[in-house]
Enzyme design. Structure first.
Site: not given
Length: 494
Positions: A95, A97, A118, A130, A181, A188, A257, A267
């Site tokens: 997921g 994060g 992000k 975190d 972004r 995905r 992913d 990514d």
């Protein structure tokens, strides 16, 4: 509270279409603003294409909205849930994060573009992390996604980069940042895997129908829309990986992913552009087995497409039909790779033994660790008759006794085309970039930014927007990397 009459309006963010899927697919989140954040870079051409007025985009209000400091009443930020295979092993639920979908903006082509943060804090999928992104990795993602766009390679984009003196702990304490972004969708392969491996076929179908309706509507009129979707995703992925190979780009973490259902480069972590050519180069320090090396990328792209195809078997309802759709990957990759090689070598037609000629040049680069980008750029200046450009090429292939013979055969091959030197050279220069985001250039920009000097980020961004142009004032940015650059390594940590 509504804006005061003399206050600037909010960004025209619309509710993301993804939210129509329902809460099985996401969790509502609240961005956690960075402490005393500030703008580092704004992608002005992208902002204009998203129809954001100049008067608004330069305002403090826009900065707040692009970093999650201010959420309007019409926005519902969410983090999406997905699963995936990481380094070939099933990893289960993952997921977003540290990513949050803010909403959508319509671009000047009338297309909806998702806006995502992000590094804006924890989500239910942070897995004890975190939810932050450090300045170092954020600069790399911003610059590389825009470099890829400049190269004509399908990619997510970067609209905004903000920083803060707030720290996050990685191998050592590092300052943090947020990248804003942009993409038509961040869906995905892992989104489909999540529901398939949990046996939630109704939700899998709902997601697949959504993707068909929103992004592949032409497939709906086919006899088996799900098989048609798989075939198209296979083709898009194959073409994308061929583009990576032709530019010397290595993604570094090709987990399922990290694979876009739209065929976008998604990514940017421990990526790298090939310098001294090595088929087996690994750009990710954490990839101990070399799964995601340059040589392996085409096969891994196919592996990932097969993993995606597995999730659609219940909808396609035929293993044979699924396999036929998956066959598109191999043929599409081979066809597009051949087209790209012809362009890089300045050939308009395909003739017998061309593949051997191409492979021999790659082998020469391999044997002599010639710089990938400079080798092709220098070759782009070559004339049918020997000139000083030959000496520049020989300098890149120090001691290559086989190079003269290859050049003779290459020139003979070029003479069988209906192009003169100037036409061929112009076409090759448009296919072989002069400027790429070399690791050492990114590192210099990062180190300056860590001292609050962001000028190098801006300079690199401008250069990389036009990677095929000569830009003589920026010649040094096309040079071979310095010796110290060989010690640079990049890992998944960010």
């Amino acid at each position: 509270m509504p804006d005061a009459p003399n206050e600037l309006p909010s960004l025209p963010l619309q509710r993301a279409r993804f939210l129509t899927l329902g809460k099985s697919f996401y969790s509502e989140v609240t961005p956690a603003p960075l402490s005393k954040s500030y703008r580092i870079l704004l992608n002005e051409p992208l902002a204009k294409s998203l129809l954001i007025p100049d008067s608004l985009i330069s305002s403090e209000k826009a900065i707040a909205e692009l970093t999650g400091d201010r959420i309007s009443a019409t926005q519902t930020p969410v983090a999406t849930v997905y699963s995936g295979h990481q380094f070939g092993v099933w990893a289960g639920q993952l997921g977003d994060g540290r990513a949050m979908l803010l909403g959508e903006l319509r671009d000047n082509d009338g297309l909806q573009q998702e806006i995502q943060l992000k590094g804006a804090g924890e989500t239910p999928y942070s897995r004890r992390a975190d939810g932050r992104a450090v300045l170092r990795s954020s600069i790399r993602e911003y610059l590389c996604s825009e470099a890829m766009h400049g190269l004509g390679i399908h990619t997510t984009r970067a609209l905004h980069l903000s920083g803060s003196k707030q720290y996050a702990m990685r191998e050592q304490p590092e300052t943090t940042a947020i990248v804003t972004r942009v993409a038509p969708s961040f869906i995905r392969f892992g989104h489909f895997e999540h529901f398939y491996y949990q046996g939630r076929i109704d939700e899998l179908k709902q997601l697949t129908d959504f993707v068909l309706q929103q992004y592949y509507p032409h497939c709906l009129s086919e006899e088996n829309p799900y098989a048609e979707l798989l075939g198209e995703v296979a083709i898009r992925t194959a073409r994308l990986v061929a583009q990576w190979q032709a530019s010397g780009f290595m993604h570094g973490v090709l987990n399922t992913d990290n694979m876009s259902v739209l065929g976008l480069t998604l990514d940017y972590g421990p990526f790298g552009f090939m310098e001294a050519f090595n088929h087996d180069h690994i750009c990710n320090h954490s990839d101990h087995q070399g799964r995601y090396s340059y040589r392996n990328q085409p096969a891994i792209g196919q592996w990932n497409v097969f993993a995606f195809g597995q999730t659609l078997v219940p909808l396609i309802n035929s293993v044979e039909t699924t396999e036929q759709a998956l066959d598109n990957y191999k043929s599409a990759f081979e066809q597009h790779w051949q087209q790209l090689c012809c362009a890089k070598f300045g050939l308009e037609t395909v003739q017998e033994n061309d593949a051997n000629l191409f492979n021999e040049f790659f082998q020469l680069m391999q044997d002599h660790r010639a710089d990938f980008t400079l080798s092709f750029r220098t070759l782009s200046h070559l004339k049918i008759e020997k000139t000083a450009d030959d000496d520049e090429l020989f300098a890149l292939f120090s001691g290559a006794q086989a190079l003269p013979d290859w050049l003779q055969r290459y020139r003979e091959r070029c003479q069988r085309e209906n192009r003169n030197d100037s036409e061929r050279n112009a076409a090759m220069l448009a296919a072989n970039p002069k400027y790429i985001l070399r690791n050492y250039l990114a590192q210099i920009a990062i180190e300056k930014a860590q001292q609050d000097d962001f000028s190098e980020i801006d300079r690199l961004h401008r250069i990389l927007q036009q990677p095929f142009a000569e830009q003589p004032e920026s010649e040094i940015y096309a040079s071979l990397p310095p010796d110290w650059a060989g010690d640079l390594c990049v890992s998944c940590s960010s």
